[in-house]
Structure formats: C-alpha cells, structure tokens
Scaffold this active site. Sequence first.
Site, PDB file in Angstrom:
ATOM      1  N   LYS A  22      -4.286   8.523   8.149  1.00 45.88           N
ATOM      2  CA  LYS A  22      -4.926   8.743   6.847  1.00 45.88           C
ATOM      3  C   LYS A  22      -4.980   7.443   6.049  1.00 45.88           C
ATOM      4  CE  LYS A  22      -2.501  10.490   3.214  1.00 45.88           C
ATOM      5  NZ  LYS A  22      -2.656   9.601   2.037  1.00 45.88           N
ATOM      6  N   ASN A  23      -3.851   6.749   5.980  1.00 48.63           N
ATOM      7  CA  ASN A  23      -3.776   5.578   5.100  1.00 48.63           C
ATOM      8  C   ASN A  23      -4.516   4.370   5.652  1.00 48.63           C
ATOM      9  OD1 ASN A  23      -2.335   7.079   3.326  1.00 48.63           O
ATOM     10  ND2 ASN A  23      -0.363   6.070   3.683  1.00 48.63           N
ATOM     11  N   ARG A  93      -5.451   9.628  -5.392  1.00 46.53           N
ATOM     12  CA  ARG A  93      -5.252   8.327  -6.047  1.00 46.53           C
ATOM     13  C   ARG A  93      -5.923   7.186  -5.279  1.00 46.53           C
ATOM     14  NH1 ARG A  93      -1.797   5.517  -6.533  1.00 46.53           N
ATOM     15  NH2 ARG A  93      -1.660   4.993  -8.704  1.00 46.53           N
ATOM     16  N   CYS A 117       1.084  11.359 -11.039  1.00 46.27           N
ATOM     17  CA  CYS A 117       1.126  12.120  -9.795  1.00 46.27           C
ATOM     18  C   CYS A 117       2.554  12.569  -9.564  1.00 46.27           C
ATOM     19  CB  CYS A 117       0.584  11.302  -8.636  1.00 46.27           C
ATOM     20  SG  CYS A 117       1.777  10.586  -7.561  1.00 46.27           S
ATOM     21  N   ARG A 122       3.100   5.538 -10.583  1.00 45.64           N
ATOM     22  CA  ARG A 122       2.157   4.894  -9.671  1.00 45.64           C
ATOM     23  C   ARG A 122       0.998   4.204 -10.378  1.00 45.64           C
ATOM     24  NH1 ARG A 122       1.296   8.508  -4.362  1.00 45.64           N
ATOM     25  NH2 ARG A 122       0.868   6.514  -3.437  1.00 45.64           N
ATOM     26  N   ASP A 306       7.165   7.369   3.101  1.00 40.38           N
ATOM     27  CA  ASP A 306       6.412   8.569   3.492  1.00 40.38           C
ATOM     28  C   ASP A 306       7.134   9.407   4.549  1.00 40.38           C
ATOM     29  OD1 ASP A 306       4.462   7.935   1.692  1.00 40.38           O
ATOM     30  OD2 ASP A 306       2.986   7.251   3.154  1.00 40.38           O
ATOM     31  N   ARG A 399      -4.075  17.650   3.018  1.00 39.55           N
ATOM     32  CA  ARG A 399      -4.511  16.307   2.627  1.00 39.55           C
ATOM     33  C   ARG A 399      -4.169  15.288   3.712  1.00 39.55           C
ATOM     34  NH1 ARG A 399      -1.714  14.085  -1.934  1.00 39.55           N
ATOM     35  NH2 ARG A 399      -2.792  12.325  -1.025  1.00 39.55           N
TER      36      ARG A 399
HETATM   37  C1  UD1 Z   1       0.468   3.543  -0.263  1.00 36.78           C
HETATM   38  C2  UD1 Z   1       0.273   4.745   0.621  1.00 36.78           C
HETATM   39  C3  UD1 Z   1       1.359   5.776   0.361  1.00 36.78           C
HETATM   40  C4  UD1 Z   1       2.737   5.118   0.503  1.00 36.78           C
HETATM   41  C5  UD1 Z   1       2.827   3.864  -0.337  1.00 36.78           C
HETATM   42  C6  UD1 Z   1       4.113   3.090  -0.099  1.00 36.78           C
HETATM   43  C7  UD1 Z   1      -2.119   4.793   0.930  1.00 36.78           C
HETATM   44  C8  UD1 Z   1      -3.418   5.468   0.662  1.00 36.78           C
HETATM   45  N1  UD1 Z   1      -1.046   5.305   0.351  1.00 36.78           N
HETATM   46  O1  UD1 Z   1       0.339   3.976  -1.611  1.00 36.78           O
HETATM   47  O2  UD1 Z   1       1.208   6.837   1.303  1.00 36.78           O
HETATM   48  O3  UD1 Z   1       3.718   6.038   0.070  1.00 36.78           O
HETATM   49  O4  UD1 Z   1       1.745   2.967  -0.040  1.00 36.78           O
HETATM   50  O5  UD1 Z   1       4.246   2.766   1.251  1.00 36.78           O
HETATM   51  O6  UD1 Z   1      -2.064   3.831   1.674  1.00 36.78           O
HETATM   52  N2  UD1 Z   1       2.983  -0.498  -7.974  1.00 36.78           N
HETATM   53  C9  UD1 Z   1       2.863  -0.954  -9.265  1.00 36.78           C
HETATM   54  N3  UD1 Z   1       1.638  -1.365  -9.697  1.00 36.78           N
HETATM   55  C10 UD1 Z   1       0.525  -1.327  -8.908  1.00 36.78           C
HETATM   56  C11 UD1 Z   1       0.648  -0.858  -7.590  1.00 36.78           C
HETATM   57  C12 UD1 Z   1       1.891  -0.458  -7.151  1.00 36.78           C
HETATM   58  O7  UD1 Z   1       3.841  -0.989 -10.015  1.00 36.78           O
HETATM   59  O8  UD1 Z   1      -0.558  -1.710  -9.362  1.00 36.78           O
HETATM   60  C13 UD1 Z   1       4.293  -0.049  -7.452  1.00 36.78           C
HETATM   61  C14 UD1 Z   1       4.316   1.445  -7.153  1.00 36.78           C
HETATM   62  O9  UD1 Z   1       4.627   2.215  -8.303  1.00 36.78           O
HETATM   63  C15 UD1 Z   1       5.398   1.507  -6.101  1.00 36.78           C
HETATM   64  C16 UD1 Z   1       5.208   0.208  -5.311  1.00 36.78           C
HETATM   65  O10 UD1 Z   1       4.492  -0.655  -6.196  1.00 36.78           O
HETATM   66  O11 UD1 Z   1       6.666   1.487  -6.712  1.00 36.78           O
HETATM   67  C17 UD1 Z   1       4.460   0.337  -4.015  1.00 36.78           C
HETATM   68  O12 UD1 Z   1       3.303   1.127  -4.215  1.00 36.78           O
HETATM   69  P1  UD1 Z   1       1.966   0.921  -3.376  1.00 36.78           P
HETATM   70  O13 UD1 Z   1       2.268   0.216  -2.106  1.00 36.78           O
HETATM   71  O14 UD1 Z   1       0.926   0.361  -4.257  1.00 36.78           O
HETATM   72  O15 UD1 Z   1       1.563   2.428  -3.043  1.00 36.78           O
HETATM   73  P2  UD1 Z   1       0.107   2.925  -2.773  1.00 36.78           P
HETATM   74  O16 UD1 Z   1      -0.726   1.801  -2.269  1.00 36.78           O
HETATM   75  O17 UD1 Z   1      -0.383   3.704  -3.942  1.00 36.78           O
END
Ligand code: UD1
Length: 420
Positions: A22-23, A93, A117, A122, A306, A399
């Site tokens: 998925k990711n 998201r 969420c 996030r 995850d 999902r």
């Molecule tokens: C992706 C995955 C999700 C997985 C996560 C962590 C997808 C579609 N989803 O989510 O399944 O659980 O990586 O491996 O690939 N953060 C910030 N600011 C930002 C972005 C992130 O503070 O702008 C923080 C987040 O709150 C979190 C950390 O960074 O604590 C990592 O998050 P991130 O890797 O961005 O998660 P996603 O990309 O949303």
Amino acid sequence: MDKLVIEGGHPLRGSIKISGAKNAALPLIAATLLAPGRHTVRNVPNLRDTRTILKLLESFGAKTELAADGTLTVDSDEISNLEASYELVKTMRASVLVLGPLLARFGRARVSLPGGCAIGARPIDFHLQALEKMGARLVLREGYVEAQAEASLAGAEVCFDIPSVTGTENILMAAALAKGVTVLKNAAREPEVGNLIEMLQAMGAEIEGRDTDRLTIRGVPRLKAADSAVIPDRIETGTYLIAVGAVGGEVTLTNCRPGHLPSVLDKLRQVGLVIEEGEDSIRVARRGALRNVDVKTMPYPGFPTDLQAQVMSLMAMTNGGLSVIHETIFENRFMHVAELRRLGADIRVDGRSAIVKGAGGFVGAKVMATDLRASASLVIAGLAAQGLTEISRIYHLERGYDNLVGKLRALGAKVQQMRE
Ligand code: UD1
C-alpha cells in the site's frame, strides 16, 4: 457496515501470496501526475486506499484503469483540475502525496489539509517547509494549502528534523522537475521510498543516494511516462508472520522480500519462531513456547511502527513474563490496548511505552477496530483466542489488507465477514 467473526484456535497452514505494498503503491500512483502519457504500474493491491488515490487522480482529469491482475494504467495527459478536495483527503492522509507532483508540473495546487487522525497529530509541516524552500508560495486558507510556484520550483537544500516517509516522497517528486539541484538530508530510507526513486529514474529523473539518508536530485525539464512495479508489502508480510506466531502452524508467504524485514525477522526469531528465508518467500513455523521480547519502533531499518500493534498481540500471549513495547514514531498509537484488554490481555500504558504481561492466550469477545494496524492486532488476537471474536468497523482493514478474509481462509482460519 461489515464485521468480522472469527472462531479462534485453528492453526494456520499452507501458502499465500503477498500483495503489492500500500505505502509504495500510493506514491507511485501519485508520481504518474508528473508526466503526460500512458503510465503502467504493476502489482497494485486491491485496497480502499489505492481506490481513493485513483479517485483523486480522476478528479483531476486523469484516466485510470485497474485490471483484475493489479496492472494499472494512468493517462495523465489532460489534467484540468488542481484541487484535492476535503472529501477525499479526509479519508486518507496520504492524499497529500499529490501536492509535490501537481506543484512541480503545473506550478500550482490546492490540497485539503489532512486534519487529525486516530494515531496522533501527524502534521505535514516538513512537506510545506521544504516546498517553501524550493520557492513555492503557500497560503493556508479554508482548510486548504494553496501552493504556487513562479516559473518552476527551484532546487534547495532541505534537512528534515525527523525522517518523514511521505515527506521524502513529496520532495523527491517536486525536486525531480525543479530547476537545479535539491539535496535532502535526513531522508527516510524505507523500501517504499526506494521503489519511488526507481520509478522516477525510469521516468528520466536524476537521483542519487537511494537507500541512504541523503538524496541528491538534479531537476530535469520534463519526465516521461514509464512502466513500473510496486514492491511486495512488508507490513502485510509481517502481519501474517506474527499471526502464525500467535496461532501456531506453518505457512509459506510467496512474492515477498525477506530483505525488507531485517529487524522484524530478527525479533520474531528471538520470540522463538522458526523462519526460513527464500529469495522471494518466507516460511514460518511456531515450534516451541513464545518468549518475551522488548520492541522499540524506529524508522527503517528499525522495527516498523506499522507492526507495533500486531507484535503486542503476540507478546500478550506468552506464558507470564514482561515485554516493553516502546513507540517512538507516533505519540498516540496505543488505541488497540483497550480492545486487546477486552480479549484478556494484561497491558499497561505508561507514556510512549506499553508494558505487556503475557497472559497465556486470549478469550473471544466483541471488539472494535480503531485504525488500520490496530485492527490487524485484533484479527491476530481473535485468530488465537478461545471461542468467538467479533470485530466491528472493519473498513479500516479494507484500507490496507488485500483480500484478508480470503487469504486467512486459504490458511484454514475460520473467519467470516458479515453485515453488522
Ligand atoms: C508513513 C506511512 C505510515 C507509517 C509512517 C511511519 C505511508 C502512506 N504511510 O506515514 O504507514 O506508519 O510512515 O513509518 O507511507 N512528522 C512531522 N511533520 C511532518 C511529517 C512527519 O512532525 O511534516 C512526524 C510524524 O508526526 C511522525 C514522524 O514524523 O512522528 C514520521 O512520520 P512520517 O514518516 O511522515 O509518516 P507518514 O509519511 O505520514
């Protein structure tokens, strides 16, 4: 709404095929927005989230066709709308992944902010700050990010505070068409990021540093449509491995990449599972008693957040003993604890740690799915529990798990999906 009814206690035996990740599918599909022409993306999993991103692409004017074998074609020649609506973004998201490509190719985009969420705040501030550094002008209005770039985005030096997966993907896509060189430091190294880099390179992008935390992207004036394939889902793989640990039996998972689960396979071997790695398959069996282990979630190649909920179900089944599960990525990812307790687990949460005392097993009950991976932990517990477990709100599972019921049934589980 549908629910799952599981009669627990039937060991899992046989072989199933792991689906595309998925990711990885989501950023690959978003990347088709970067170039006109007919793109092919193979091994796309049949999931609610992949259907959502296809709807989003269609709402922009792209033409998409997903064949039953998972081969997707996208024609993104005529993009007439550059707005990702709240209705679609709120259900997923990862819709924010369209921001980078739209802005890079068309110089503007309007994307709804994802909002809160179940597993924490996030934010997407890293995505926005990086795009601003690349010359985008961003305004937050009426719940939307309105982004505009003059002639084109410009290469920049960006360093993430924390390696964000979708943040890295958004910046890769934006930088691929920017003028000049972008250097992204503290980039995410997840295999899904590597999959996107491969696709972008096939489209003509110039990117160095794959699988490292420093990516250098030399922007090119245009990209071309390409033929790419989604990598196997390491989280689906890990979920079935853990399920066999909890329920017992012996299962072969095919079409997977053992090399993408280094810390997971290590951990499950410490738990006592017998794991044999093939080139693109994994055989797993539970032979002796389960042992307690501590788990700390970390960015790749560490233990994935995850799979945190699923491994908690497994640790709740040991015969006594304590496991400490520490969640470092998301601040509120213990929604499954209350539901696992309803099934007889002994778990205490202290800040970002869950202290799990092995209770020897689960007893079936009615529980509610709260988010995607939390739901998977309930399925695992239900498969292992004595008696019947009913899981409501299973749309979360749809999902992210392709044909979950069919695959579990093929392994001998007694699972039924029915109307609530
Ligand atoms: C992706 C995955 C999700 C997985 C996560 C962590 C997808 C579609 N989803 O989510 O399944 O659980 O990586 O491996 O690939 N953060 C910030 N600011 C930002 C972005 C992130 O503070 O702008 C923080 C987040 O709150 C979190 C950390 O960074 O604590 C990592 O998050 P991130 O890797 O961005 O998660 P996603 O990309 O949303």
